[in-house]
Design a protein around this motif. Sequence first.
Motif, mmCIF file in Angstrom:
data_model
loop_
_atom_site.group_PDB
_atom_site.id
_atom_site.type_symbol
_atom_site.label_atom_id
_atom_site.label_comp_id
_atom_site.label_asym_id
_atom_site.label_seq_id
_atom_site.Cartn_x
_atom_site.Cartn_y
_atom_site.Cartn_z
ATOM 1 N N UNK A 11 0.815 -1.225 0.000
ATOM 2 C CA UNK A 11 0.000 0.000 0.000
ATOM 3 C C UNK A 11 0.845 1.271 0.000
ATOM 4 N N UNK A 12 1.916 1.283 0.774
ATOM 5 C CA UNK A 12 2.766 2.478 0.829
ATOM 6 C C UNK A 12 3.360 2.771 -0.539
ATOM 7 N N UNK A 13 3.833 1.747 -1.235
ATOM 8 C CA UNK A 13 4.412 1.970 -2.555
ATOM 9 C C UNK A 13 3.362 2.451 -3.544
ATOM 10 N N UNK A 14 2.141 1.924 -3.441
ATOM 11 C CA UNK A 14 1.068 2.412 -4.313
ATOM 12 C C UNK A 14 0.776 3.883 -4.026
ATOM 13 N N UNK A 15 0.825 4.267 -2.754
ATOM 14 C CA UNK A 15 0.595 5.669 -2.390
ATOM 15 C C UNK A 15 1.721 6.563 -2.908
ATOM 16 N N UNK A 16 2.960 6.073 -2.887
ATOM 17 C CA UNK A 16 4.088 6.833 -3.448
ATOM 18 C C UNK A 16 3.844 7.070 -4.936
ATOM 19 N N UNK A 17 3.422 6.032 -5.645
ATOM 20 C CA UNK A 17 3.155 6.178 -7.080
ATOM 21 C C UNK A 17 2.034 7.187 -7.324
ATOM 22 N N UNK A 19 1.300 9.749 -5.450
ATOM 23 C CA UNK A 19 1.889 11.077 -5.233
ATOM 24 C C UNK A 19 2.679 11.531 -6.450
ATOM 25 N N UNK A 20 3.426 10.606 -7.035
ATOM 26 C CA UNK A 20 4.280 10.956 -8.171
ATOM 27 C C UNK A 20 3.484 11.223 -9.444
ATOM 28 N N UNK A 21 2.213 10.860 -9.463
ATOM 29 C CA UNK A 21 1.372 11.219 -10.614
ATOM 30 C C UNK A 21 1.248 12.736 -10.723
ATOM 31 N N UNK A 22 1.425 13.441 -9.609
ATOM 32 C CA UNK A 22 1.346 14.902 -9.600
ATOM 33 C C UNK A 22 2.595 15.541 -10.194
ATOM 34 N N UNK A 23 3.678 14.763 -10.273
ATOM 35 C CA UNK A 23 4.939 15.266 -10.805
ATOM 36 C C UNK A 23 6.103 14.811 -9.947
ATOM 37 N N UNK A 52 11.299 -0.628 -12.078
ATOM 38 C CA UNK A 52 11.271 0.321 -13.183
ATOM 39 C C UNK A 52 10.099 1.276 -13.135
ATOM 40 N N UNK A 53 9.375 1.291 -12.018
ATOM 41 C CA UNK A 53 8.200 2.159 -11.891
ATOM 42 C C UNK A 53 8.559 3.613 -11.631
ATOM 43 N N UNK A 54 9.748 3.845 -11.101
ATOM 44 C CA UNK A 54 10.230 5.212 -10.872
ATOM 45 C C UNK A 54 11.684 5.300 -11.322
ATOM 46 N N UNK A 55 12.076 6.510 -11.642
ATOM 47 C CA UNK A 55 13.487 6.796 -11.859
ATOM 48 C C UNK A 55 13.908 7.784 -10.780
ATOM 49 N N UNK A 56 15.191 7.810 -10.507
ATOM 50 C CA UNK A 56 15.699 8.752 -9.514
ATOM 51 C C UNK A 56 16.889 9.490 -10.102
ATOM 52 N N UNK A 57 17.000 10.744 -9.710
ATOM 53 C CA UNK A 57 18.098 11.586 -10.175
ATOM 54 C C UNK A 57 18.578 12.437 -9.010
ATOM 55 N N UNK A 58 19.871 12.442 -8.799
ATOM 56 C CA UNK A 58 20.455 13.252 -7.726
ATOM 57 C C UNK A 58 20.530 14.702 -8.200
ATOM 58 N N UNK A 59 19.977 15.602 -7.412
ATOM 59 C CA UNK A 59 20.045 17.034 -7.683
ATOM 60 C C UNK A 59 20.541 17.713 -6.416
ATOM 61 N N UNK A 60 21.825 18.023 -6.407
ATOM 62 C CA UNK A 60 22.430 18.583 -5.200
ATOM 63 C C UNK A 60 22.406 17.546 -4.099
ATOM 64 N N UNK A 61 21.801 17.904 -2.975
ATOM 65 C CA UNK A 61 21.705 16.977 -1.842
ATOM 66 C C UNK A 61 20.426 16.145 -1.880
ATOM 67 N N UNK A 62 19.569 16.399 -2.844
ATOM 68 C CA UNK A 62 18.283 15.706 -2.922
ATOM 69 C C UNK A 62 18.293 14.631 -3.996
ATOM 70 N N UNK A 63 17.446 13.640 -3.796
ATOM 71 C CA UNK A 63 17.168 12.644 -4.828
ATOM 72 C C UNK A 63 15.737 12.891 -5.283
ATOM 73 N N UNK A 65 12.504 11.780 -7.485
ATOM 74 C CA UNK A 65 11.858 10.600 -8.059
ATOM 75 C C UNK A 65 10.805 11.032 -9.066
ATOM 76 N N UNK A 66 10.690 10.228 -10.124
ATOM 77 C CA UNK A 66 9.714 10.502 -11.170
ATOM 78 C C UNK A 66 9.046 9.190 -11.575
ATOM 79 N N UNK A 67 7.752 9.239 -11.790
ATOM 80 C CA UNK A 67 6.950 8.083 -12.175
ATOM 81 C C UNK A 67 7.241 7.683 -13.615
ATOM 82 N N UNK A 68 7.329 6.382 -13.860
ATOM 83 C CA UNK A 68 7.509 5.837 -15.209
ATOM 84 C C UNK A 68 6.236 5.072 -15.582
ATOM 85 N N UNK A 69 5.240 5.786 -16.072
ATOM 86 C CA UNK A 69 3.932 5.189 -16.366
ATOM 87 C C UNK A 69 4.016 4.096 -17.414
ATOM 88 N N UNK A 70 4.922 4.191 -18.360
ATOM 89 C CA UNK A 70 4.975 3.198 -19.436
ATOM 90 C C UNK A 70 5.237 1.797 -18.892
#
Length: 96
Positions: A11-17, A19-23, A52-63, A65-70
């Motif tokens: 459930x937590x992972x579904x909720x994360x996904x 959230x990421x639908x918003x951007x 493969x449901x999300x990608x992550x990118x380091x930006x400064x001190x933050x990581x 996350x972005x949703x991979x709908x495909x």
Amino acid sequence: MNTVFKALSDRTRREVLALLRQGPMSAGEIADRFDVTRATMSAHFAVLREAGLVTSEKQGKSVIYQLQMSVLEDALLGFAQVFGLELKAGEGLRDE
């Protein structure tokens, strides 16, 4: 497909996904929405990345996350085909 459904089984992972639908969001922004430790959230992020449901990118001190709908769409299409259903974008389910 198994790793996708394993990721979706929690459930937590579904909720994360959801959230990421918003951007894209930072790991900290996401973690702040849940009453679990950062280590637990890190484990959830790892499962989502592995599937493969999300990608992550380091930006400064933050990581970030972005949703991979495909990936999710491909898994759902494959799942529907197992049951003899044809699923197309913009249409409902129907028997083949």
